[in-house]
Enzyme design. Sequence first.
Site, PDB file in Angstrom:
ATOM      1  N   ASN A 110      -4.717  27.695   4.635  1.00 28.57           N
ATOM      2  CA  ASN A 110      -3.370  27.148   4.824  1.00 28.57           C
ATOM      3  C   ASN A 110      -2.946  27.152   6.291  1.00 28.57           C
ATOM      4  OD1 ASN A 110      -3.544  27.068   2.104  1.00 28.57           O
ATOM      5  ND2 ASN A 110      -1.931  28.569   1.689  1.00 28.57           N
ATOM      6  N   THR A 155      19.214 -15.267  23.043  1.00 22.23           N
ATOM      7  CA  THR A 155      19.805 -14.398  22.036  1.00 22.23           C
ATOM      8  C   THR A 155      19.852 -15.265  20.797  1.00 22.23           C
ATOM      9  OG1 THR A 155      22.071 -15.091  22.492  1.00 22.23           O
ATOM     10  CG2 THR A 155      21.261 -13.219  23.761  1.00 22.23           C
ATOM     11  N   HIS A 156      19.603 -14.658  19.652  1.00 21.68           N
ATOM     12  CA  HIS A 156      19.483 -15.406  18.387  1.00 21.68           C
ATOM     13  C   HIS A 156      18.396 -16.476  18.487  1.00 21.68           C
ATOM     14  CE1 HIS A 156      23.494 -13.670  17.494  1.00 21.68           C
ATOM     15  NE2 HIS A 156      23.726 -13.964  18.762  1.00 21.68           N
ATOM     16  N   SER A 277      -9.666 -22.183  13.912  1.00 20.99           N
ATOM     17  CA  SER A 277      -9.485 -22.500  12.492  1.00 20.99           C
ATOM     18  C   SER A 277     -10.757 -23.142  11.963  1.00 20.99           C
ATOM     19  CB  SER A 277      -8.315 -23.474  12.343  1.00 20.99           C
ATOM     20  OG  SER A 277      -8.444 -24.223  11.153  1.00 20.99           O
ATOM     21  N   LYS A 283      -7.304 -26.002  16.859  1.00 20.70           N
ATOM     22  CA  LYS A 283      -6.457 -24.807  16.857  1.00 20.70           C
ATOM     23  C   LYS A 283      -6.935 -23.689  17.771  1.00 20.70           C
ATOM     24  CE  LYS A 283      -3.650 -23.905  13.907  1.00 20.70           C
ATOM     25  NZ  LYS A 283      -2.231 -23.709  14.028  1.00 20.70           N
ATOM     26  N   GLU A 290      -0.712 -11.397  15.924  1.00 19.68           N
ATOM     27  CA  GLU A 290      -0.213 -11.383  14.543  1.00 19.68           C
ATOM     28  C   GLU A 290      -0.638 -10.109  13.826  1.00 19.68           C
ATOM     29  OE1 GLU A 290      -0.197 -16.245  14.089  1.00 19.68           O
ATOM     30  OE2 GLU A 290      -1.853 -15.088  13.289  1.00 19.68           O
ATOM     31  N   TYR A 317       2.907  26.751   0.884  1.00 16.84           N
ATOM     32  CA  TYR A 317       1.889  25.704   0.835  1.00 16.84           C
ATOM     33  C   TYR A 317       1.753  25.103  -0.563  1.00 16.84           C
ATOM     34  CZ  TYR A 317      -2.543  23.225   1.021  1.00 16.84           C
ATOM     35  OH  TYR A 317      -3.500  22.256   0.929  1.00 16.84           O
ATOM     36  N   GLN A 322      -2.194  18.241   1.701  1.00 18.01           N
ATOM     37  CA  GLN A 322      -3.485  17.709   2.115  1.00 18.01           C
ATOM     38  C   GLN A 322      -3.398  16.200   2.344  1.00 18.01           C
ATOM     39  OE1 GLN A 322      -7.163  19.075   0.100  1.00 18.01           O
ATOM     40  NE2 GLN A 322      -7.216  17.063  -0.851  1.00 18.01           N
ATOM     41  N   LYS A 325      -2.965  13.768   5.929  1.00 17.39           N
ATOM     42  CA  LYS A 325      -3.931  13.412   6.969  1.00 17.39           C
ATOM     43  C   LYS A 325      -4.286  11.937   7.032  1.00 17.39           C
ATOM     44  CE  LYS A 325      -5.382  17.950   6.789  1.00 17.39           C
ATOM     45  NZ  LYS A 325      -4.588  18.008   5.537  1.00 17.39           N
TER      46      LYS A 325
HETATM   47  N1  ARG Z   1      -8.043  20.846   2.253  1.00 16.88           N
HETATM   48  C1  ARG Z   1      -6.840  21.591   2.227  1.00 16.88           C
HETATM   49  C2  ARG Z   1      -5.719  20.823   2.994  1.00 16.88           C
HETATM   50  O1  ARG Z   1      -6.000  19.965   3.749  1.00 16.88           O
HETATM   51  C3  ARG Z   1      -7.025  22.915   2.859  1.00 16.88           C
HETATM   52  C4  ARG Z   1      -6.056  23.940   2.379  1.00 16.88           C
HETATM   53  C5  ARG Z   1      -6.409  24.387   1.037  1.00 16.88           C
HETATM   54  N2  ARG Z   1      -5.554  25.460   0.644  1.00 16.88           N
HETATM   55  C6  ARG Z   1      -5.358  25.808  -0.647  1.00 16.88           C
HETATM   56  N3  ARG Z   1      -4.549  26.758  -0.865  1.00 16.88           N
HETATM   57  N4  ARG Z   1      -5.975  25.182  -1.596  1.00 16.88           N
HETATM   58  O2  ARG Z   1      -4.564  21.092   2.796  1.00 16.88           O
END
Ligand code: ARG
Length: 452
Positions: A110, A155-156, A277, A283, A290, A317, A322, A325
Site C-alpha cells: 500500500n 471574438t465569436h 485523402s 486534399k 484534429e 487502502y 489500483q 494508473k
Molecule cells: N497492485 C496494487 C495497487 O496498485 C498494489 C497494492 C495491493 N495492496 C493490497 N492491499 N492488495 O494498488
Amino acid sequence: MANMWGGRFNKKTNPLVEKFTKSIQFDKKLAEYDCVGSIAHAKMLSKCNVIPKKDAAKIVSGLNFILSRIKKGSFKIDSNAEDIHTVIQNALDKKIGNSGGMLHTARSRNDQVSLATRMYCKKEIDSIAAFLKGLKGSIKGFAKKNIDVIVPGFTHLQNAQPVLLSHQMLAYCEMLGRDIDRLNDCKKRLDVLPLGSCAISGTSLAIDRNFTAKELGFSKVSSNSMDAVSDRDFVIEIISGLAILGMHLSRMSEDFIILNSQGFGILDIGDEFCTGSSMMPQKKNPDVLELVRGKCGSLYGSLVEVATIMKGLPLAYNRDMQLDKEPLFKSIEIIESSLEVLTALFKSLKVNKDRAAELLQDESIYATDIMEYLVKKGIPLKVSHDIAGKIVAYGLQRKLKLSEISLREYRFFSSKFNKDVYALLDAKESVSLKNSFGGTSQKQVRKQLKHA
Ligand code: ARG
C-alpha cells in the site's frame, strides 16, 4: 509465480480472480521506481539495524542487478504475475535467496505503490515541463519572425479588431506558462514520502523515515499513515493539470485548423505535417491538429475516471485505487506525444501575408477605433459607441467602406470628426494605438516576448 501473500488460504486462488485482479499489464511501467524505492528502503532497514547489514547488502546488490536489467530492457516480466512489486520481489528472491524475504519488513504494497507512483509523477512532471518549454520556444521564435504581421482578431469567430499575429501566438505562451506553474505546484504537494506508513497504521519497528526520504529526494515525510496509503489527490491533481493543458492544446489546434482552412488561409501547415485523402486527390488535411483536439476527450475522461473511483472510498487502502494508473499513464502519454508533435509542427508553419491583408479589407474592424477617437474628443463612450455603430450601418446600407464615406457624411453623425479620422482606417495604425499594457501594439508585444 508466488504471490506476496497466501498463508491463510486453504484453496488456490481461482484463475478468474487472478486474471481479474492483476495490474502487471500496466504497472510494469513503475518497475524502475519500485527498485530504486526498495534500495533506499533496504539501506534504511540496515542503518536502523532492523535487518542484518549483510542481508541488506545482498538485497541492495540484487536490486541493482535487477535495475540494470530493467534499464537495458532485458528484465523478464511474467504477464501472469499479480503486479510489478510481486515480480521484483520474486526476481530478488530467486537471485539472492532467503535474504530477499527481509526487504518487505516495515512496509506493505500500500505504501510501496504510492511511493512508486509519486516517484514516477515527479519525473514525468519535469519531462512535461521541459516539453512545454520547448513548445513555448517554438512559439516565441515564430512570433519574433512574424512580428509585423497583422491579422483580424476574432471574438465569436467574427472579425473583431486587427491584432498582431505574434500577439495571438504569445497568448498561447501565457496559457502554457500557467500550465507549467500548475504542474510544478502539483509536484510540490506530491513531494511527500509515504513509505513507512505500511498497510495502514505504521509499524512497531524502529525505522527512520527521514533517512529514506533523503535517499529518494523527497522533501517531506507523510504525517498520517492512513491518509498516506489512501491519498490519490496527487494523481487527480496531475490529471486535472493535464486536462487543462490538453484544453489549451486543443484550442490552439482549433485556431490553426481554422487559420489554415481555405476560408481564412492565413497559416500554411507544412506538407510533412498533413495527411491526404484516399478519395479526393487535392486534399491536404490537418489530421495531427484534429487528433490533438480529439485526444482532449480522453484527458477529461481520465480526470472523471479517477475522481469517480476515489469519491466513495472509505479509509484507508482499497483495491479500487489500483485503477488510478491506467488513466494517469494515458494522460501523460497523450500530453507528451501531443507536445512533441505540436512543437515540430509549429516550426513548419508559414504565414500567408497577402491573405492576411485581404482579410483586413473589412474596414468595420476599425469601428472601435472610431469610437475611441470620439471618446478622446470628449464624447461619452455610450454616445460614441452609438455613433460608430450608426456609421457602420450607414456604410452597409450604401455599400460603402468606412474610407469611402465622405467627411461631410461623417460630420452628419458628429461635428467632432475631422480629416484625421481616415488615418484610423489602417491596420498598422490601429494596432500601434493599442499601446495599453498587454495590448497588441508592437511595443507591448516586444515587451511580452521578452517576458515570455
Ligand atoms: N497492485 C496494487 C495497487 O496498485 C498494489 C497494492 C495491493 N495492496 C493490497 N492491499 N492488495 O494498488
